[in-house]
Design a protein around this motif. Structure first.
Motif, mmCIF file in Angstrom:
data_model
loop_
_atom_site.group_PDB
_atom_site.id
_atom_site.type_symbol
_atom_site.label_atom_id
_atom_site.label_comp_id
_atom_site.label_asym_id
_atom_site.label_seq_id
_atom_site.Cartn_x
_atom_site.Cartn_y
_atom_site.Cartn_z
ATOM 1 N N UNK A 65 0.840 -1.202 0.000
ATOM 2 C CA UNK A 65 0.000 0.000 0.000
ATOM 3 C C UNK A 65 0.874 1.251 0.000
ATOM 4 N N UNK A 66 1.929 1.241 0.825
ATOM 5 C CA UNK A 66 2.794 2.423 0.882
ATOM 6 C C UNK A 66 3.579 2.620 -0.408
ATOM 7 N N UNK A 67 4.075 1.526 -0.989
ATOM 8 C CA UNK A 67 4.838 1.718 -2.224
ATOM 9 C C UNK A 67 3.917 2.082 -3.385
ATOM 10 N N UNK A 68 2.667 1.613 -3.350
ATOM 11 C CA UNK A 68 1.717 2.013 -4.403
ATOM 12 C C UNK A 68 1.475 3.518 -4.341
ATOM 13 N N UNK A 69 1.345 4.063 -3.128
ATOM 14 C CA UNK A 69 1.163 5.522 -2.996
ATOM 15 C C UNK A 69 2.411 6.258 -3.476
ATOM 16 N N UNK A 70 3.554 5.659 -3.179
ATOM 17 C CA UNK A 70 4.820 6.269 -3.570
ATOM 18 C C UNK A 70 4.917 6.433 -5.095
ATOM 19 N N UNK A 71 4.538 5.390 -5.838
ATOM 20 C CA UNK A 71 4.776 5.426 -7.291
ATOM 21 C C UNK A 71 3.590 5.901 -8.124
ATOM 22 N N UNK A 72 2.403 5.958 -7.539
ATOM 23 C CA UNK A 72 1.235 6.367 -8.340
ATOM 24 C C UNK A 72 1.186 7.881 -8.452
ATOM 25 N N UNK A 73 0.917 8.376 -9.656
ATOM 26 C CA UNK A 73 0.894 9.814 -9.904
ATOM 27 C C UNK A 73 -0.156 10.499 -9.033
ATOM 28 N N UNK A 74 0.046 11.771 -8.761
ATOM 29 C CA UNK A 74 -0.976 12.546 -8.067
ATOM 30 C C UNK A 74 -2.248 12.495 -8.898
ATOM 31 N N UNK A 75 -3.350 12.235 -8.252
ATOM 32 C CA UNK A 75 -4.623 12.135 -8.967
ATOM 33 C C UNK A 75 -4.938 10.731 -9.448
ATOM 34 N N UNK A 76 -4.001 9.820 -9.271
ATOM 35 C CA UNK A 76 -4.227 8.441 -9.722
ATOM 36 C C UNK A 76 -5.002 7.633 -8.690
ATOM 37 N N UNK A 77 -5.311 6.407 -9.077
ATOM 38 C CA UNK A 77 -6.080 5.540 -8.179
ATOM 39 C C UNK A 77 -5.343 4.224 -7.938
ATOM 40 N N UNK A 78 -5.671 3.605 -6.808
ATOM 41 C CA UNK A 78 -5.034 2.345 -6.418
ATOM 42 C C UNK A 78 -6.126 1.309 -6.183
#
Ligand SMILES: NC(=O)c1ccc[n+]([C@@H]2O[C@H](COP(=O)([O-])OP(=O)(O)OC[C@H]3O[C@@H](n4cnc5c(N)ncnc54)[C@H](O)[C@@H]3O)[C@@H](O)[C@H]2O)c1
Ligand SMILES: [Zn+2]
Ligand SMILES: [Zn+2]
Length: 396
Positions: free
Chosen positions: A282-295
Motif C-alpha cells: 500500500x505504501x509503495x503504491x502511494x509512492x509510485x502512483x501519480x498525483x490524482x491516480x487511483x489504487x
C-alpha cells in the motif's frame, strides 16, 4: 444417499481430502429452495485459501474449502425459475441474495442477507457465513437464478473450460483491480504481485488497453510468467528501489495506476525481502502512483490475523502512510470483487478469443486427490494456477 468428497482445512499447513456430506438445499435451519446442487466440473485453489491454510486467519478445523466453482446443475430447488438441470454454470465466489440494498446497487461482495455476522459471504471461507466450500464433487449454490452465469453452449464451454473456470474469481478480480485503478487505453500500470491474481490483473490491464504493465514480485518463476505475455517486470529482491526500477523501464519513477494483488502477507523489498511488512504494498503504491491516480486493492486485508508480528497487525491495523495518499489525492478501492459486475463480459471476451487468460496465469489441472500437493506447490510459489477436476471432466 449419494456420497461426496471435499478438501478440508485441518491445521496450519495441512489440508485433507475427506468424505463430506452430500449437499442439501439448506444451510443448517435456513431453507434454500432458491438453490441448486452442482456437480463440480472445475474448482480452483486461490491465494485467499492460502491465508487460511497458512494459519493466518481464524478458520476452524474441518472447514471445507473452495470458493472458485464451475459446475453442472443436477438438482434445482422448488423456487428456482430460470436456471435448469443440465446447465453448465460459473459461480461467483461472492454469495448474494439479489434482494438487499447492496445487491440492488450491484455490490454483491457485501450482500446484507447471506452472513449473519458481517456483510458479504463466500463458499468455504472463514467468517463468510458458513456456506460449504466447493473444492468437492458436489456443492450447493443458493439464490441460483441471481448468482449463476450460464454458459451459452456446453460443448464450446467445455473446450474453453480452463479459461472459463477463472470467471468465478481471479479474472473478474484482476479486472476489477484494474478498472478501479482507472486503467484504460495508454495507461502505465504497476501491478504488485505475480501470483494468479496479479497475472490476471496484468492481462486485464492489457485487455483494457494499457500501454505498459509492470509486474513486481520476488519469485523469478512468476516474473518470467508475467514476461511470457508481454509484461515488464521488477524484481523486488534487488536493492534498487521500486521507483528506480520503474524509472528504468518508463523513464520516470511514476505510474498512472497501481493494483495491489498481494494483500496483508506482503514481504519487504530489497534486503528486507525475507520479512513480512503488511503495509508495504500500500505504501509503495502511494509512492509510485501519480498525483490524482487511483489504487485498486484486491489483495486481501483481514480484521484478525493470529499470525501477525505485532498486536496492532493482529487486529488488522497497519502503518499506512495515509498522509502521502491524501497529499496526492489518491483514490483507494478495497474489498471483495463484485464478480457479477464483470463475469458476463469477460466470458464473452474468452469465448470470442479476445484474451488467453488460462495461459497468462498458467492453469494446471489436477485431480481432487492431488489437492494437498497442489496447495503445497502453490504455497512454495509455483507459477501456476491449480484447478481441481473432481470428476475427470476437463479435457486434456
Ligand atoms: N478482493 C478479492 O475479491 C480477492 C479475490 C481473490 C484473491 N484475493 C486476494 O488477492 C491476493 C493475491 O492472490 P493470489 O492467488 O495471486 O495469491 P499469491 O499468494 O499466489 O500471490 C501473492 C504474490 O505476491 C508476492 N509478493 C509478496 N510481497 C510482495 C511485495 N511486497 N510486492 C510485490 N509482490 C509481493 C508473492 O511473492 C506472491 O507471488 C491475496 O491476498 C488474495 O487473498 C482477493
Ligand atoms: Zn479466490
Ligand atoms: Zn443481497
Amino acid at each position: 444417499m449419494s456420497s461426496n468428497k471435499g478438501v478440508a482445512y485441518i491445521k496450519p499447513g495441512v489440508v485433507e481430502v475427506q468424505n463430506i456430506d452430500y449437499p442439501k438445499l439448506a444451510l443448517g435451519d435456513r431453507k434454500c429452495n432458491h438453490g441448486v446442487i452442482l456437480k463440480v466440473v472445475s474448482t480452483n485453489i486461490c491465494g485467499s485459501d492460502q491465508h487460511m491454510v497458512r494459519g493466518r486467519t481464524t478458520a476452524p478445523e474441518g472447514l471445507v474449502l473452495g470458493h472458485e466453482i464451475t459446475g453442472e446443475v443436477i438438482e434445482a430447488g422448488r423456487d428456482v425459475e430460470f436456471i435448469k438441470v443440465g446447465d453448465l454454470v460459473s459461480v461467483p465466489f461472492n454469495i448474494a441474495c439479489g434482494r438487499c440494498r447492496n445487491c440492488k446497487e450491484g455490490k454483491t461482495g457485501i450482500c446484507l442477507n447471506v452472513n449473519p455476522s458481517r456483510p458479504g459471504a463466500a463458499y468455504g471461507y472463514v467468517d463468510m457465513g458458513g456456506w460449504v466450500g466447493g473444492q468437492a464433487q458436489y456443492v450447493m449454490v443458493p439464490y441460483a437464478d441471481f448468482n449463476l452465469l450460464k454458459f451459452p453452449d456446453k460443448d464450446q464451454a467445455m473446450e474453453k473450460i480452463k479459461d472459463l473456470t477463472l470467471l468465478s474469481d481471479i479474472f473478474p478480480t484482476g479486472y476489477h483491480g484494474a478498472v478501479t485503478a482507472g486503467v484504460g487505453p495508454g495507461s502505465i500500470v504497476y501491478v504488485a504481485g505475480a501470483g494468479p491474481v496479479g497475472l490476471a490483473s496484468a492481462a486485464a490491464c492489457q485487455l483494457l488497453g494499457a500501454a505498459c504493465v509492470i509486474v513486481g514480485d520476488m519469485i523469478q518463476e512468476r516474473l518470467d510468467q508475467a514476461r511470457s505475455f508481454g509484461c515488464e517486470t521488477v524484481d523486488l529482491r534487488k536493492d534498487a528501489s521500486l521507483p528506480e526500477q520503474i524509472a528504468s523501464i518508463v523513464g520516470v519513477p511514476e505510474v498512472d495506476a497501481a493494483v495491489d494483488c498481494v494483500g496483508f502477507e506482503a514481504h519487504g523489498h530489497g534486503h528486507d525481502a525475507g520479512h513480512e511488512h503488511p503495509a508495504t504494498v500500500l505504501n509503495s503504491a502511494m509512492d509510485v502512483t501519480r498525483a490524482g491516480g487511483a489504487i485498486g486493492i484486491p489483495g486481501l486485508y483481514v480484521t484478525d490475523d493470529p499470525g501477525a508480528k505485532d498486536d496492532k497487525a493482529k487486529k488488522g491495523m497497519l502503518s499506512i502512510r495515509i498522509g502521502l495518499g491524501w497529499a496526492k489525492s489518491h483514490a483507494f478501492y478495497t474489498g471483495q470483487c463484485p464478480v457479477m459486475k464483470y463475469h458476463r463480459q469477460l466470458m464473452q471476451a474468452i469465448l470470442y478469443d479476445k484474451i488467453q487468460i488460462a495461459k497468462a496465469v498458467n492453469v494446471q489441472v489436477i485431480s481432487l486427490e492431488d489437492a494437498p500437493k497442489g496447495y503445497k506447490d502453490f504455497d512454495q510459489g509455483a507459477a501456476k494456477k491449480f484447478v481441481l477436476d473432481p470428476h475427470g471432466m476437463v479435457p486434456a
